[in-house]
Design an enzyme around this catalytic site. Structure first.
Site, mmCIF file in Angstrom:
data_model
loop_
_atom_site.group_PDB
_atom_site.id
_atom_site.type_symbol
_atom_site.label_atom_id
_atom_site.label_comp_id
_atom_site.label_asym_id
_atom_site.label_seq_id
_atom_site.Cartn_x
_atom_site.Cartn_y
_atom_site.Cartn_z
ATOM 1 N N GLY A 47 0.883 -1.257 0.045
ATOM 2 C CA GLY A 47 0.059 -0.175 0.126
ATOM 3 C C GLY A 47 0.870 1.120 0.053
ATOM 4 N N GLU A 113 -6.638 4.313 2.185
ATOM 5 C CA GLU A 113 -6.724 2.803 2.645
ATOM 6 C C GLU A 113 -7.897 2.967 3.751
ATOM 7 O OE1 GLU A 113 -3.240 0.950 3.468
ATOM 8 O OE2 GLU A 113 -2.289 1.377 1.782
ATOM 9 N N ASP A 220 11.950 -12.901 16.819
ATOM 10 C CA ASP A 220 13.185 -13.045 17.629
ATOM 11 C C ASP A 220 13.461 -11.959 18.659
ATOM 12 O OD1 ASP A 220 13.266 -15.081 16.005
ATOM 13 O OD2 ASP A 220 15.014 -14.652 14.844
ATOM 14 N N HIS A 241 -4.549 -9.178 8.479
ATOM 15 C CA HIS A 241 -5.198 -8.318 7.164
ATOM 16 C C HIS A 241 -6.492 -9.018 6.439
ATOM 17 C CE1 HIS A 241 -5.039 -6.151 3.541
ATOM 18 N NE2 HIS A 241 -3.954 -5.177 3.975
ATOM 19 N N ARG A 288 -9.224 -2.304 9.781
ATOM 20 C CA ARG A 288 -8.776 -3.669 9.616
ATOM 21 C C ARG A 288 -9.447 -4.648 10.567
ATOM 22 N NH1 ARG A 288 -2.718 -3.335 7.628
ATOM 23 N NH2 ARG A 288 -3.448 -2.398 5.870
ATOM 24 N N HIS A 349 -1.172 -10.613 9.770
ATOM 25 C CA HIS A 349 -0.332 -9.679 9.070
ATOM 26 C C HIS A 349 0.611 -8.738 9.848
ATOM 27 C CE1 HIS A 349 0.207 -6.695 6.033
ATOM 28 N NE2 HIS A 349 -0.033 -5.671 6.573
ATOM 29 N N ARG A 384 -3.621 -0.865 14.669
ATOM 30 C CA ARG A 384 -2.814 0.050 13.644
ATOM 31 C C ARG A 384 -3.583 0.461 12.627
ATOM 32 N NH1 ARG A 384 0.820 -0.870 9.133
ATOM 33 N NH2 ARG A 384 0.044 -3.078 9.094
ATOM 34 N N LEU A 390 5.491 1.768 8.139
ATOM 35 C CA LEU A 390 6.812 2.166 7.798
ATOM 36 C C LEU A 390 7.140 3.473 8.225
ATOM 37 C CD1 LEU A 390 5.940 0.895 3.754
ATOM 38 C CD2 LEU A 390 7.632 -0.077 5.589
HETATM 39 P P1 FAD Z 1 11.495 -6.166 8.625
HETATM 40 O O1 FAD Z 1 11.360 -5.467 7.524
HETATM 41 O O2 FAD Z 1 10.753 -7.368 8.819
HETATM 42 O O3 FAD Z 1 12.937 -6.340 8.829
HETATM 43 C C1 FAD Z 1 13.169 -7.422 9.948
HETATM 44 C C2 FAD Z 1 14.737 -7.797 9.817
HETATM 45 O O4 FAD Z 1 15.264 -8.485 10.701
HETATM 46 C C3 FAD Z 1 14.916 -8.890 8.593
HETATM 47 O O5 FAD Z 1 16.229 -8.322 8.047
HETATM 48 C C4 FAD Z 1 15.300 -10.207 9.209
HETATM 49 O O6 FAD Z 1 16.188 -10.969 8.745
HETATM 50 C C5 FAD Z 1 15.882 -9.607 10.588
HETATM 51 N N1 FAD Z 1 16.023 -10.455 11.740
HETATM 52 C C6 FAD Z 1 14.870 -10.965 12.147
HETATM 53 N N2 FAD Z 1 15.353 -11.863 13.299
HETATM 54 C C7 FAD Z 1 16.740 -11.766 13.182
HETATM 55 C C8 FAD Z 1 17.682 -12.283 14.101
HETATM 56 N N3 FAD Z 1 17.578 -12.922 15.305
HETATM 57 N N4 FAD Z 1 19.058 -11.821 13.875
HETATM 58 C C9 FAD Z 1 19.309 -11.108 12.724
HETATM 59 N N5 FAD Z 1 18.586 -10.620 12.191
HETATM 60 C C10 FAD Z 1 17.208 -10.734 12.187
HETATM 61 N N6 FAD Z 1 3.247 -1.372 6.331
HETATM 62 C C11 FAD Z 1 2.708 -0.168 5.761
HETATM 63 O O7 FAD Z 1 3.096 0.837 6.660
HETATM 64 N N7 FAD Z 1 2.373 -0.041 4.579
HETATM 65 C C12 FAD Z 1 2.244 -1.007 3.846
HETATM 66 O O8 FAD Z 1 2.027 -0.794 2.652
HETATM 67 C C13 FAD Z 1 2.440 -2.438 4.292
HETATM 68 N N8 FAD Z 1 2.463 -3.349 3.625
HETATM 69 C C14 FAD Z 1 2.801 -4.611 3.978
HETATM 70 C C15 FAD Z 1 2.408 -5.839 3.487
HETATM 71 C C16 FAD Z 1 2.911 -7.010 3.654
HETATM 72 C C17 FAD Z 1 3.026 -8.337 2.617
HETATM 73 C C18 FAD Z 1 3.610 -7.167 4.907
HETATM 74 C C19 FAD Z 1 4.099 -8.500 5.275
HETATM 75 C C20 FAD Z 1 3.829 -6.013 5.810
HETATM 76 C C21 FAD Z 1 3.226 -4.750 5.568
HETATM 77 N N9 FAD Z 1 3.439 -3.574 6.119
HETATM 78 C C22 FAD Z 1 3.103 -2.309 5.764
HETATM 79 C C23 FAD Z 1 3.930 -3.969 7.384
HETATM 80 C C24 FAD Z 1 5.459 -3.294 7.082
HETATM 81 O O9 FAD Z 1 5.975 -3.889 5.886
HETATM 82 C C25 FAD Z 1 6.328 -3.731 8.252
HETATM 83 O O10 FAD Z 1 5.816 -3.711 9.550
HETATM 84 C C26 FAD Z 1 7.724 -3.201 8.461
HETATM 85 O O11 FAD Z 1 8.312 -3.326 6.955
HETATM 86 C C27 FAD Z 1 8.697 -3.645 9.306
HETATM 87 O O12 FAD Z 1 9.987 -3.215 9.135
HETATM 88 P P2 FAD Z 1 10.941 -3.813 10.204
HETATM 89 O O13 FAD Z 1 12.279 -3.074 9.588
HETATM 90 O O14 FAD Z 1 10.490 -3.574 11.473
HETATM 91 O O15 FAD Z 1 11.031 -5.280 9.928
HETATM 92 C C1 SIN Z 2 -1.718 -3.084 2.487
HETATM 93 O O1 SIN Z 2 -1.368 -2.588 1.530
HETATM 94 O O2 SIN Z 2 -3.012 -3.476 2.656
HETATM 95 C C2 SIN Z 2 -0.857 -3.220 3.754
HETATM 96 C C3 SIN Z 2 -0.681 -2.068 4.291
HETATM 97 C C4 SIN Z 2 -0.306 -2.011 5.734
HETATM 98 O O3 SIN Z 2 -0.260 -3.154 6.326
HETATM 99 O O4 SIN Z 2 -0.090 -1.158 6.345
#
Ligand code: FAD
Ligand code: SIN
Length: 526
Positions: A47, A113, A220, A241, A288, A349, A384, A390
């Protein structure tokens, strides 16, 4: 191996990368990530990022939408600062090269959204996360102050506990000295000593049978901090979701972005009846939690495995321009979304709870910060708002860097930290125990701790989890470590936390819906 760094960043999604890019201006950064750089959830975000860009939108409206979606459990102070700082942070992404879609006049094309009163979602077609992740990785790889280690799993954060000092949840000054990290090449656990550690390990979807999250999402960071006696909160608020593609053999589940409903798509049952109006006056664009529960209820009443998303209200041109990835994906399994409805089903999700932080991303453990999905900043409350995730990672990775840098000069490495002790462990040849326990855990969580809960279901889950917990701890203590046993242990800790927090909440609120308690607020429901 033993290593000393100013900043240790665990995880390479948006949260870890943004922190690393900023911290690299002040010291040496070591980033460890347990798979390839782009294997987290960030890459799959569709999104986009919610942010106030143009009038007539306003910070007040976005704040209000966030509070309403969170069922009034969000921390208003945190909501206000996050929303107000988001615009500047999002513009930094543009400076790092992220290309958000624009209108013909050059202004940003803003999507909508569920739960948003205005169009305010910046996006790159329907692959926003991929665009962001690639641009941030490029910037990090170019930065001489950032050392990147892929395929390195952080096993535990290091605290006084590892110096032989007893630590419990009331110990006031638990301090993080870095982390023990597994190296699959040498099969050894390395000691990485850090002045500041950033936990950015993302989500926990793998605790359920069906999730949009990638394989690395095993909770983790939350599990490590919990075991280190750090504060964790809000774990009962697991977001399902409403619309993942119903394709039973596919795991993880493919998401059908809510932006499609924002563009006009409507949820219908198998008879073509639009059912959402029965549940909420905002129809298919209600928050949601409400939409996922409504679908769950329709599926149960009608005895079916999915409902449908009717994309016919979206012009064909917009489907091709804004949703090319979803179009191609559906076509690959024989569904032409310009002609047919998409079968959809709710799946796990997002985790709204996690490691408790303050307004600077600081955890209850000294020198340890958390950002992104593993953190609980107070922004999301009981549910949320779409595309606020993001944005939260951007704001809190930035704030954490400001805070950490202030303390950096006064922090010393803790030389007394011993290396990992694997005495008395043996190679575990019973992989079947690990895979089976993981499946059992997922079944328990999906059956008893899903969209609709009850006291009885939670108690049943708790009793079953206790057995799994004892068996896994036993196996863990005896085994030479490998990623599979570490992840299983983390997942069981996560399951336990979700169930315990759910049992403690004696109301239905936001994403936590129990048959035994009336909803906290009926004001959103027609
Ligand atoms: P992540 O991007 O998940 O990164 C986590 C990292 O930690 C990874 O590199 C992983 O390998 C690493 N890791 C985990 N455990 C360990 C460990 N023990 N040791 C070393 N490394 C480790 N949010 C929005 O705001 N807008 C959207 O449009 C949206 N769409 C989404 C669509 C999908 C399909 C999904 C799954 C989620 C979506 N979300 C969206 C939610 C959002 O993408 C995530 O919440 C966000 O990207 C999380 O970012 P992060 O950096 O916290 O984690
Ligand atoms: C979506 O694109 O529907 C996911 C957006 C989000 O998880 O914030």
């Amino acid at each position: 191996m033993r290593k000393e760094v100013d900043f240790l960043v665990i995880g390479s999604g948006i949260a870890g990368l943004c922190f690393a890019l900023k911290a690299a201006n002040f010291g040496k950064v070591c980033m460890v990530t347990k798979a390839k750089m782009d294997d987290g959830s960030t890459r799959y975000a569709q999104g986009g990022i919610a942010s106030v860009i143009y009038k007539p939108d306003s910070y007040e409206k976005h704040i209000q939408d966030t509070m309403v979606a969170g069922d009034e459990l969000s921390d208003r102070h945190i909501v206000e600062l996050t929303i107000r700082e988001a615009t500047e942070r999002v513009m930094e992404l543009v400076q790092w090269g992220v290309d958000f879609d624009k209108n013909q006049d050059g202004s940003f094309a803003l999507g909508k959204e569920g739960g948003h009163s205005m169009n305010r979602i910046l996006h790159h077609k329907d692959i926003t996360g991929y665009e962001i992740e690639q641009k941030l990785i490029m910037a990090a790889r170019k930065n001489p102050n950032i050392e990147i280690y892929e395929d390195r799993l952080a096993v535990e954060i290091i605290t006084q506990h590892h110096l032989g000092v007893e630590v419990n949840r009331r110990t006031p000054d638990i301090t993080c000295y870095g982390a023990y990290v597994y190296n699959p090449e040498s099969k050894n656990i390395h000691t990485i000593l850090a002045k500041v550690t950033m936990m950015a390990t993302g989500g926990l979807g793998m605790v359920y049978e069906h999730t949009t999250n990638p394989l690395v999402a095993t909770g983790d960071g939350v599990a490590m901090v919990y075991r280190a006696k750090g504060a964790v909160r809000g774990m009962e608020f697991i977001q399902f979701h409403p619309t993942s593609l119903y394709n039973p053999k596919e795991s993880p589940s493919f998401l059908i972005t809510e932006a499609m409903r924002g563009a006009g798509a409507i949820l219908r049952d198998a008879n073509g009846v639009a059912f959402m109006e029965k549940y909420d006056k905002r129809g298919s664009l209600a928050p949601r939690d409400i939409v996922a529960r409504a679908i769950d209820s329709e599926m149960k009443q009608q005895g079916v495995d999915h409902v449908f998303l009717d994309t016919s209200p979206i012009p064909r041109k917009e489907i091709f321009e804004h949703f090319p990835n979803i179009y191609a994906k559906c076509l690959s399994i024989g569904i032409d979304i310009t002609k047919e409805m998409i079968p959809v089903v709710p799946v796990e999700h997002y985790s709204c709870g996690g490691i408790e932080t303050d307004e600077w991303g600081a955890t209850s453990i000294r020198n340890l910060y958390a950002s992104g999905e593993c953190a609980s900043t107070g922004l999301h409350g009981a549910n949320r708002l779409a595309s606020n995730s993001l944005l939260e990672a951007l704001v809190f990775s930035h704030r954490a860097c400001i805070h950490a840098v202030e303390d950096l000069p006064s922090i010393q490495f803790c030389q007394e930290v011993p290396d990992w002790n694997s005495e008395g462990t043996v190679l575990n040849e019973e992989m079947v125990l690990i895979t089976q326990e993981r499946k059992e855990l997922q079944t328990i969580m999906s059956s008893y701790v899903g969209i609709v809960r009850s006291d009885l279901r939670l108690q049943r889950a708790f009793d079953r989890l206790e057995i799994l917990y004892r068996e896994t701890e036993d196996l863990y203590k005896k085994s030479i470590l490998n990623p599979e046993i570490c992840e299983l242990r983390n997942l069981i800790n996560i399951g336990y936390l979700i169930v315990r927090h759910a049992m403690a909440r004696k109301e239905s609120r936001g994403l936590h819906y129990s048959l035994d308690y009336p909803p906290h607020s009926m004001k959103n429901v027609k």
